[in-house]
Design a protein around this motif. Structure first.
Motif, PDB file in Angstrom:
ATOM      1  N   ARG A   1      -4.994   2.021  -1.179  1.00 38.31           N
ATOM      2  CA  ARG A   1      -5.366   0.845  -0.401  1.00 38.31           C
ATOM      3  C   ARG A   1      -5.469  -0.382  -1.301  1.00 38.31           C
ATOM      4  NH1 ARG A   1     -11.117  -0.039   2.807  1.00 38.31           N
ATOM      5  NH2 ARG A   1     -10.665  -2.134   3.616  1.00 38.31           N
TER       6      ARG A   1
ATOM      7  N   GLU B   1      -7.128  -3.925  -1.935  1.00 32.24           N
ATOM      8  CA  GLU B   1      -8.393  -4.514  -1.529  1.00 32.24           C
ATOM      9  C   GLU B   1      -8.463  -5.996  -1.896  1.00 32.24           C
ATOM     10  OE1 GLU B   1     -11.243  -2.152  -3.566  1.00 32.24           O
ATOM     11  OE2 GLU B   1     -10.960  -0.394  -2.279  1.00 32.24           O
TER      12      GLU B   1
ATOM     13  N   GLU C   1       0.829  -1.206   0.000  1.00 31.38           N
ATOM     14  CA  GLU C   1       0.000   0.000   0.000  1.00 31.38           C
ATOM     15  C   GLU C   1       0.859   1.250   0.000  1.00 31.38           C
ATOM     16  OE1 GLU C   1      -4.165  -1.544   1.984  1.00 31.38           O
ATOM     17  OE2 GLU C   1      -2.758  -0.444   3.253  1.00 31.38           O
TER      18      GLU C   1
END
Length: 332
Positions: A179, A181, A173
Motif C-alpha cells: 500500500r 501511504e 500499489e
C-alpha cells in the motif's frame, strides 16, 4: 541549488522512443531548446529539469507512466548511474553510492538510513519546490526496479510514502506490492533481508573504474555551488536530527565557523539568514503537502518545542502554521 546544472542521462532519448512519446513535442511543451537531445552533453537547470518531466507527463497522457518507465529499465540499458548501482554488492550499498552522486544528475538529494525496520530512502527536493508527480513516482519505482534487476528476485518494499497522495495510485500499489501511504516526504523502505540481498550483477572492478570520474565531477559541482547553497544542502541533512547549529553545518562541510561566516558575508548573507530561509521553505513544504502534524514539523526543523516554531513562523510570514495549512488545503 541556485546555479547548479544537472547532466541528463543520454538514455532519455531511447526511453521516450520506447514509451511512444515524441521528443520534439516534449521539448516544445517544456519550452526547452529544440536541439537539446542532439547535444553531446545535456545539462539542465533545476527549473528546466522539472519542466522536462512535467512535459513528459503531459505528453505521455498515461497515469501509469511511472510504472511503464520502471518496467523499461533493464541491465542492458547503459546508463552510468544505473550501471554503477548494479555493480554494488547489494541494495544498501547501491543506495549509499547513488545518494553520494545523485546531485550530479538531478535537483534532489537522498537521505539513506538503516534502522530495525530496514533500509529507508527519503527524497529531499529543493526548498520551496514541488517536483512533477511523474518524476517523484518514477524515482520511487526506480528502487524496486533496481532491486529486482540486481537480485533477480521479486523484491517488494515494505513501505512507500508519497506527499499529497492522489486517488489514482492503484498501478503503483500493484507494482510495489504494498500500500502507498500519504506522508511528509517521498520515501521507500525495504526490509533488512532485501536490503542486504546479494546483487548478482556485482562488479567491483567496474565500480573502481567509474568511481574516480564520479568523484571528480562531484567535486567540480560542489566547487561551482555557492556557499549559501552548500549550507542549505547541509541543513537538509542536519535539521531532522536536531542539528541547527553552525557547528553541525561546519562539521558537515569540513570548514571552520570563522571561514564559513566570512564566505557567507562575501555572498551578502549570514548563517542565521540562510537557516531561517531554509526552515521557512521546508515548513511551507511540509504544511502544504501531506498531513504531518505541526509538532512533527517543528521537530524536523530542529526546534526543541512547538511554541518556538510557532513564534519563528509568525516572524517569517505574519501567519500561523495552521493558517498556511488551511490556505493550502483550500487551494487543492
Amino acid at each position: 541549488m541556485t546555479g547548479e546544472r544537472f547532466t541528463l542521462d543520454p538514455s532519455i532519448k531511447a526511453l521516450l522512443t520506447d514509451l511512444g512519446v515524441s521528443p520534439a513535442r516534449v521539448l516544445r511543451r517544456g519550452q526547452l531548446a529544440t536541439d537539446l537531445f542532439g547535444r553531446d552533453a545535456i545539462a539542465l537547470s533545476p527549473d528546466e529539469y522539472f519542466r522536462l518531466w512535467a512535459a513528459l507527463d503531459a505528453e505521455g497522457g498515461d497515469p501509469n507512466l511511472a510504472v511503464a518507465i520502471g518496467k523499461s529499465i533493464s541491465v542492458e540499458m547503459f546508463s552510468p548511474p544505473i550501471f554503477a548501482a548494479l555493480c554494488s554488492p547489494d541494495l544498501e550499498t547501491a543506495a549509499q553510492r547513488i545518494a553520494t552522486y545523485k546531485p550530479l544528475i538531478g535537483p534532489v538529494r537522498l537521505d539513506v538510513s538503516r534502522g530495525e525496520e530496514g533500509l529507508t530512502i527519503a527524497y529531499r527536493w529543493p526548498p520551496g519546490s514541488t517536483p512533477p508527480e511523474l518524476l517523484a513516482a518514477t524515482e520511487l519505482v526506480f528502487w524496486a526496479a533496481l532491486a529486482r534487476i540486481g537480485t533477480r528476485h521479486h523484491v517488494r518494499p515494505i513501505q512507500v510514502g508519497v506527499p499529497g497522495l492522489g486517488p489514482d495510485h492503484a498501478a503503483l500499489e500493484d507494482y510495489f506490492g504494498v500500500r502507498v501511504e500519504d506522508g511528509p516526504d517521498h520515501t521507500i523502505t525495504f526490509g533488512p533481508e532485501d536490503a542486504g540481498r546479494p546483487f548478482l550483477t556485482e562488479n567491483e572492478q567496474m565500480w573502481r573504474f567509474f568511481a574516480p570520474e564520479l568523484r571528480r565531477r562531484l567535486s567540480d559541482l560542489q566547487a561551482a555551488a555557492s556557499v549559501a547553497d552548500r549550507v542549505r544542502a547541509a541543513l537538509h541533512e542536519t535539521l531532522p536530527a536536531g542539528g541547527s547549529s553552525m557547528t553541525a553545518v561546519t562539521r558537515a562541510l569540513a570548514v571552520s565557523s570563522r571561514t564559513l561566516q566570512r564566505q557567507l558575508r562575501l555572498e551578502g548573507t549570514t548563517y542565521q539568514e540562510v537557516l531561517a530561509s531554509t526552515r521557512e521553505d521546508l515548513a511551507r513544504h511540509y504544511l502544504s503537502h501531506g498531513t504531518t502534524r505541526t509538532a512533527e514539523i517543528a521537530y524536523l526543523l530542529g526546534y526543541d518545542d512547538t511554541n518556538s516554531f510557532y513564534r519563528a513562523f509568525r516572524t517569517w510570514t505574519g501567519m500561523t502554521p495552521d493558517a498556511v495549512r488551511a490556505t493550502a488545503a483550500a487551494g487543492t
